[in-house]
Design an enzyme around this catalytic site. Structure first.
Site, PDB file in Angstrom:
ATOM      1  N   GLY A  16       0.851  -1.559  -0.385  1.00  0.00           N
ATOM      2  CA  GLY A  16      -0.444  -0.423   0.124  1.00  0.00           C
ATOM      3  C   GLY A  16       0.930   1.523  -0.067  1.00  0.00           C
ATOM      4  O   GLY A  16       2.359   0.754   0.049  1.00  0.00           O
ATOM      5  N   GLY A  21      -0.073   1.757   6.769  1.00  0.00           N
ATOM      6  CA  GLY A  21      -0.426   0.528   7.978  1.00  0.00           C
ATOM      7  C   GLY A  21       0.220  -0.441   7.734  1.00  0.00           C
ATOM      8  O   GLY A  21       0.191  -1.946   8.537  1.00  0.00           O
ATOM      9  N   GLU A  90      10.221  -2.858   3.897  1.00  0.00           N
ATOM     10  CA  GLU A  90      10.596  -1.503   3.622  1.00  0.00           C
ATOM     11  C   GLU A  90      11.423  -2.790   2.354  1.00  0.00           C
ATOM     12  O   GLU A  90      12.402  -2.183   1.571  1.00  0.00           O
ATOM     13  CB  GLU A  90      11.351  -1.060   4.242  1.00  0.00           C
ATOM     14  CG  GLU A  90      11.247  -0.057   4.690  1.00  0.00           C
ATOM     15  CD  GLU A  90      10.213   1.029   4.145  1.00  0.00           C
ATOM     16  OE1 GLU A  90       9.519   0.924   2.938  1.00  0.00           O
ATOM     17  OE2 GLU A  90      10.480   2.159   4.941  1.00  0.00           O
ATOM     18  N   GLN A  92      10.934  -3.049  -0.798  1.00  0.00           N
ATOM     19  CA  GLN A  92      10.964  -2.752  -2.149  1.00  0.00           C
ATOM     20  C   GLN A  92      12.832  -1.737  -2.681  1.00  0.00           C
ATOM     21  O   GLN A  92      13.603  -1.517  -2.979  1.00  0.00           O
ATOM     22  CB  GLN A  92      10.073  -0.799  -2.487  1.00  0.00           C
ATOM     23  CG  GLN A  92      10.061   0.363  -1.939  1.00  0.00           C
ATOM     24  CD  GLN A  92      10.055   0.236  -0.359  1.00  0.00           C
ATOM     25  OE1 GLN A  92       9.439  -0.820   0.290  1.00  0.00           O
ATOM     26  NE2 GLN A  92      10.090   1.638   0.608  1.00  0.00           N
ATOM     27  N   CYS A 178      -5.240   9.894  -2.304  1.00  0.00           N
ATOM     28  CA  CYS A 178      -5.784   9.004  -2.779  1.00  0.00           C
ATOM     29  C   CYS A 178      -6.098   9.653  -4.687  1.00  0.00           C
ATOM     30  O   CYS A 178      -5.143  10.811  -4.502  1.00  0.00           O
ATOM     31  CB  CYS A 178      -7.644  10.381  -2.572  1.00  0.00           C
ATOM     32  SG  CYS A 178      -8.224  11.533  -3.514  1.00  0.00           S
ATOM     33  N   CYS A 181      -6.374  13.468  -5.830  1.00  0.00           N
ATOM     34  CA  CYS A 181      -5.889  14.791  -4.878  1.00  0.00           C
ATOM     35  C   CYS A 181      -4.459  14.053  -5.245  1.00  0.00           C
ATOM     36  O   CYS A 181      -3.518  15.403  -5.140  1.00  0.00           O
ATOM     37  CB  CYS A 181      -5.886  14.290  -3.526  1.00  0.00           C
ATOM     38  SG  CYS A 181      -8.195  14.799  -3.267  1.00  0.00           S
TER      39      CYS A 181
HETATM   40  P1  ADP Z   1       3.087   2.599   6.996  1.00  0.00           P
HETATM   41  O1  ADP Z   1       4.007   1.278   6.901  1.00  0.00           O
HETATM   42  O2  ADP Z   1       2.451   1.530   5.747  1.00  0.00           O
HETATM   43  O3  ADP Z   1       4.110   3.546   6.343  1.00  0.00           O
HETATM   44  P2  ADP Z   1       2.710   2.872   9.244  1.00  0.00           P
HETATM   45  O4  ADP Z   1       2.349   0.990   9.972  1.00  0.00           O
HETATM   46  O5  ADP Z   1       4.067   2.750   9.907  1.00  0.00           O
HETATM   47  O6  ADP Z   1       2.432   2.750   7.877  1.00  0.00           O
HETATM   48  O7  ADP Z   1       1.625   2.880  10.347  1.00  0.00           O
HETATM   49  C1  ADP Z   1       0.085   3.573   9.816  1.00  0.00           C
HETATM   50  C2  ADP Z   1      -0.018   5.275  11.060  1.00  0.00           C
HETATM   51  O8  ADP Z   1      -0.044   5.774  10.638  1.00  0.00           O
HETATM   52  C3  ADP Z   1      -1.260   4.786  11.768  1.00  0.00           C
HETATM   53  O9  ADP Z   1      -1.925   3.687  12.353  1.00  0.00           O
HETATM   54  C4  ADP Z   1      -1.685   6.158  11.857  1.00  0.00           C
HETATM   55  O10 ADP Z   1      -0.999   6.487  13.283  1.00  0.00           O
HETATM   56  C5  ADP Z   1      -1.076   6.744  11.348  1.00  0.00           C
HETATM   57  N1  ADP Z   1      -1.436   8.010  10.268  1.00  0.00           N
HETATM   58  C6  ADP Z   1      -0.468   9.278  10.499  1.00  0.00           C
HETATM   59  N2  ADP Z   1      -1.042   9.684   9.081  1.00  0.00           N
HETATM   60  C7  ADP Z   1      -2.017   8.861   8.661  1.00  0.00           C
HETATM   61  C8  ADP Z   1      -2.862   8.851   7.746  1.00  0.00           C
HETATM   62  N3  ADP Z   1      -3.081   9.965   6.547  1.00  0.00           N
HETATM   63  N4  ADP Z   1      -4.039   7.693   7.399  1.00  0.00           N
HETATM   64  C9  ADP Z   1      -3.648   6.854   8.119  1.00  0.00           C
HETATM   65  N5  ADP Z   1      -2.996   6.990   8.923  1.00  0.00           N
HETATM   66  C10 ADP Z   1      -1.960   7.997   8.935  1.00  0.00           C
HETATM   67 ZN    ZN Z   2      -7.839  13.472  -1.601  1.00  0.00          ZN
END
Ligand code: ADP
Ligand code: ZN
Length: 193
Positions: A16, A21, A90, A92, A178, A181
């Site tokens: 994603g 998350g 990570e 990628q 999204c 945007c």
């Molecule tokens: P990833 O590894 O996909 O970058 P993480 O697991 O490190 O994501 O972090 C997810 C957390 O980031 C969410 O649970 C939430 O607390 C926080 N968060 C901050 N900004 C956003 C956002 N725009 N959308 C969703 N979660 C967000």
């Molecule tokens: Zn948007």
């Protein structure tokens, strides 16, 4: 689904955009394996140093100890025969041999769970993640929340004008957007950098 897998290894991909998350989900799966008393090892590429060195760490500061490696081959040299679950963060950012490394580990009977971005800041697929999604038994695609409009987000927007494919960091450099945007060329806004 996974409970039906017996006497075999397999690959799970968690993917994603940024903030969707992925790390949280990876940590959740690995913690549950640890609770089940399975032998777990977690690897991350040396490139990503957000928050802490020898840990994988989510944006909400959930953490788990990890082994930092330079090359995908270093994973093979550190995995032992009795390791049962291998987490890779990570994905990628690794060299392309990571695909063969994951295949080899799964073929050797291990549960391999990888987390990684599916798209770069231009919306192009990251090859490692793309190939591993094709190879995997299980793929979980997560969505974040668009910081502009509140819809579900599947794009990683870079907010500074830098053309390198990899610019490590998150706060202030990237945000979740999204499809509507997403503005990869930063046409609609002032660049901060
Ligand atoms: P990833 O590894 O996909 O970058 P993480 O697991 O490190 O994501 O972090 C997810 C957390 O980031 C969410 O649970 C939430 O607390 C926080 N968060 C901050 N900004 C956003 C956002 N725009 N959308 C969703 N979660 C967000
Ligand atoms: Zn948007």
């Amino acid at each position: 689904m996974i409970r039906q897998m017996k006497d075999t290894g397999w690959i799970e991909v968690i993917t994603g955009c940024m903030y969707s998350g992925k790390t949280e989900e990876l940590i959740k799966r690995l913690r549950r394996a640890i609770i089940a008393k399975q032998k777990v090892k977690v690897f991350k590429p040396a490139l990503d140093d957000r928050y802490s060195e020898k840990k994988i760490s989510s944006h909400n500061k959930n953490m788990l100890d990890a082994i930092v490696v330079m090359h995908s081959d270093d994973i093979l040299s550190q995995v032992e025969e009795n390791d049962e679950v291998i987490g890779i963060e990570e994905v990628q950012f690794f060299d392309e041999k990571i695909i063969d490394v994951c295949k080899y580990l799964a073929d050797s009977g291990k549960r391999v769970i990888v987390a990684g971005l599916d798209q770069d800041y231009l919306g192009q697929p990251f090859e490692n993640t793309m190939r591993l999604m094709a190879e995997a038994e299980f793929v979980t695609k997560l969505l974040a929340i668009c910081v502009k409009c509140g819809n579900l987000a599947n794009r990683t927007q870079r907010t500074v004008k830098k053309k390198d494919r990899i610019v490590v960091g998150s706060v202030g450099l990237y945000e979740a957007r999204c499809r509507k945007c997403f503005d990869p060329e930063l046409k609609n806004e002032e660049s901060k950098g």
